[in-house]
Design a protein around this motif. Structure first.
Motif, PDB file in Angstrom:
ATOM      1  N   SER A  77     -39.073   0.457   8.693  1.00  0.00           N
ATOM      2  CA  SER A  77     -37.220   0.423   8.790  1.00  0.00           C
ATOM      3  C   SER A  77     -36.878  -1.166   7.987  1.00  0.00           C
ATOM      4  O   SER A  77     -37.841  -1.953   8.534  1.00  0.00           O
ATOM      5  CB  SER A  77     -37.258   0.548  10.104  1.00  0.00           C
ATOM      6  OG  SER A  77     -38.141   0.070  10.867  1.00  0.00           O
ATOM      7  N   CYS A  79     -34.348  -4.147   8.501  1.00  0.00           N
ATOM      8  CA  CYS A  79     -33.780  -4.765  10.040  1.00  0.00           C
ATOM      9  C   CYS A  79     -32.758  -4.823   9.454  1.00  0.00           C
ATOM     10  O   CYS A  79     -31.717  -5.070   8.227  1.00  0.00           O
ATOM     11  CB  CYS A  79     -34.124  -5.153  10.403  1.00  0.00           C
ATOM     12  SG  CYS A  79     -35.887  -5.099  10.819  1.00  0.00           S
ATOM     13  N   LEU A  85     -38.990  -3.629   9.262  1.00  0.00           N
ATOM     14  CA  LEU A  85     -40.232  -3.504  10.391  1.00  0.00           C
ATOM     15  C   LEU A  85     -40.460  -2.541  10.064  1.00  0.00           C
ATOM     16  O   LEU A  85     -40.590  -1.795   9.987  1.00  0.00           O
ATOM     17  CB  LEU A  85     -39.346  -3.257  11.463  1.00  0.00           C
ATOM     18  CG  LEU A  85     -39.997  -3.325  12.820  1.00  0.00           C
ATOM     19  CD1 LEU A  85     -40.825  -4.839  13.052  1.00  0.00           C
ATOM     20  CD2 LEU A  85     -39.523  -2.755  14.239  1.00  0.00           C
ATOM     21  N   THR A  87     -45.328  -0.675  10.765  1.00  0.00           N
ATOM     22  CA  THR A  87     -46.282  -0.359  11.778  1.00  0.00           C
ATOM     23  C   THR A  87     -47.811  -1.109  11.240  1.00  0.00           C
ATOM     24  O   THR A  87     -47.997  -0.058  10.530  1.00  0.00           O
ATOM     25  CB  THR A  87     -46.264   1.313  12.245  1.00  0.00           C
ATOM     26  OG1 THR A  87     -44.710   1.089  12.488  1.00  0.00           O
ATOM     27  CG2 THR A  87     -47.107   1.407  13.111  1.00  0.00           C
ATOM     28  N   ARG A 150     -42.712   0.889  22.226  1.00  0.00           N
ATOM     29  CA  ARG A 150     -42.158   1.541  20.282  1.00  0.00           C
ATOM     30  C   ARG A 150     -40.931   1.024  20.578  1.00  0.00           C
ATOM     31  O   ARG A 150     -39.748   0.358  19.729  1.00  0.00           O
ATOM     32  CB  ARG A 150     -42.382   2.514  19.591  1.00  0.00           C
ATOM     33  CG  ARG A 150     -42.204   2.922  18.341  1.00  0.00           C
ATOM     34  CD  ARG A 150     -42.628   4.784  18.140  1.00  0.00           C
ATOM     35  NE  ARG A 150     -44.199   4.067  18.473  1.00  0.00           N
ATOM     36  CZ  ARG A 150     -44.675   4.990  18.582  1.00  0.00           C
ATOM     37  NH1 ARG A 150     -44.213   5.719  19.686  1.00  0.00           N
ATOM     38  NH2 ARG A 150     -46.282   4.915  18.799  1.00  0.00           N
ATOM     39  N   GLN A 154     -37.988  -1.835  18.701  1.00  0.00           N
ATOM     40  CA  GLN A 154     -37.492  -1.367  17.671  1.00  0.00           C
ATOM     41  C   GLN A 154     -36.527  -2.155  17.827  1.00  0.00           C
ATOM     42  O   GLN A 154     -35.533  -2.404  17.461  1.00  0.00           O
ATOM     43  CB  GLN A 154     -37.180   0.192  17.350  1.00  0.00           C
ATOM     44  CG  GLN A 154     -38.340   0.617  17.289  1.00  0.00           C
ATOM     45  CD  GLN A 154     -38.108   1.954  16.955  1.00  0.00           C
ATOM     46  OE1 GLN A 154     -37.210   2.845  17.615  1.00  0.00           O
ATOM     47  NE2 GLN A 154     -39.191   2.976  16.655  1.00  0.00           N
ATOM     48  N   ASP A 155     -35.755  -2.574  19.557  1.00  0.00           N
ATOM     49  CA  ASP A 155     -34.681  -3.389  19.379  1.00  0.00           C
ATOM     50  C   ASP A 155     -34.983  -4.824  19.727  1.00  0.00           C
ATOM     51  O   ASP A 155     -33.166  -5.556  19.320  1.00  0.00           O
ATOM     52  CB  ASP A 155     -34.226  -2.880  21.106  1.00  0.00           C
ATOM     53  CG  ASP A 155     -33.942  -1.678  21.241  1.00  0.00           C
ATOM     54  OD1 ASP A 155     -34.018  -1.008  20.786  1.00  0.00           O
ATOM     55  OD2 ASP A 155     -33.661  -1.092  23.452  1.00  0.00           O
TER      56      ASP A 155
END
Length: 202
Positions: A77, A79, A85, A87, A150, A154-155
């Motif tokens: 993803s 940012c 970002l 995994t 997770r 992400q935050d």
């Protein structure tokens, strides 16, 4: 030739010699008696075979999409600052992070390392992995702990993480699932600051 009154009402053939009308045998069984007054015999076993066949035909095929997804590339993803970002999926990356920096928190342990320039991962990527062993609990407890880790990753990582770094969050028994979500995010911010201000070698 004079016809008598009795002869005019006699049939042209004897009733006993009449061939009974031929009817189609039920379900193709030609060996069944051809009695026209007999009620056709029910054949429940045929219906059962048909129902069983329909059940087999309507049975869904095995879904192999999960296996394909598990073997596919890691999700990425973008940012807000333009970094990515991703995994972690390979065991060697988890082992490398375990040998690098670490910062304990009440509900998890953070491991982190700065990637070498020779590694294939893009320099703009922030990569994150999650580990919840059987010490965390059963499958339900481990999945809940991973979902929470997770979510905070992400935050927080797009803001406080650094491109070119790998991070691993390790869950703790009961605490990862029970700690307040706001406190979890604050713990991750403090752990990241500790990692990046540490004088340990990456």
């Amino acid at each position: 030739m004079t016809e008598t009154g009795d002869e005019t009402h006699l049939p042209t053939f004897e009733p006993g010699s009449q061939t009974p009308p031929r009817l189609p045998c039920a379900y193709g069984n030609e060996s069944r008696s051809q009695d026209p007054e007999r009620t056709p015999r029910a054949w429940p076993e045929v219906a059962e075979r048909i129902s069983a066949g329909a059940a087999v035909m309507s049975a869904p095929k095995a879904d192999n999409t999960k296996t394909a997804e598990a073997e596919g590339p890691a999700a990425v993803s973008v940012c807000a600052d333009g970094s990515e970002l991703a995994t972690l999926t390979e065991r060697r990356d988890f082992l490398a992070a375990a040998r690098a920096r670490r910062a304990p928190a009440p509900a998890f342990l953070l491991q982190a390392r700065k990637r070498r320039e020779t590694e294939k991962a893009p320099s703009a990527q922030i990569r994150i992995g999650f580990t919840c062993s059987k010490k965390v609990g059963n499958a339900v407890a481990r999945n809940r702990a991973k979902r929470r880790l997770r979510a905070i990753a992400q935050d927080i990582l797009p803001i406080h993480g650094k491109p070119g770094w790998d991070y691993v969050l390790i869950g703790r028994a009961e605490k990862t699932a029970s700690r307040d979500y706001v406190d979890l995010k604050a713990d991750l911010v403090r752990a990241l600051n500790q990692i990046h201000t540490s004088r340990q070698k990456p």
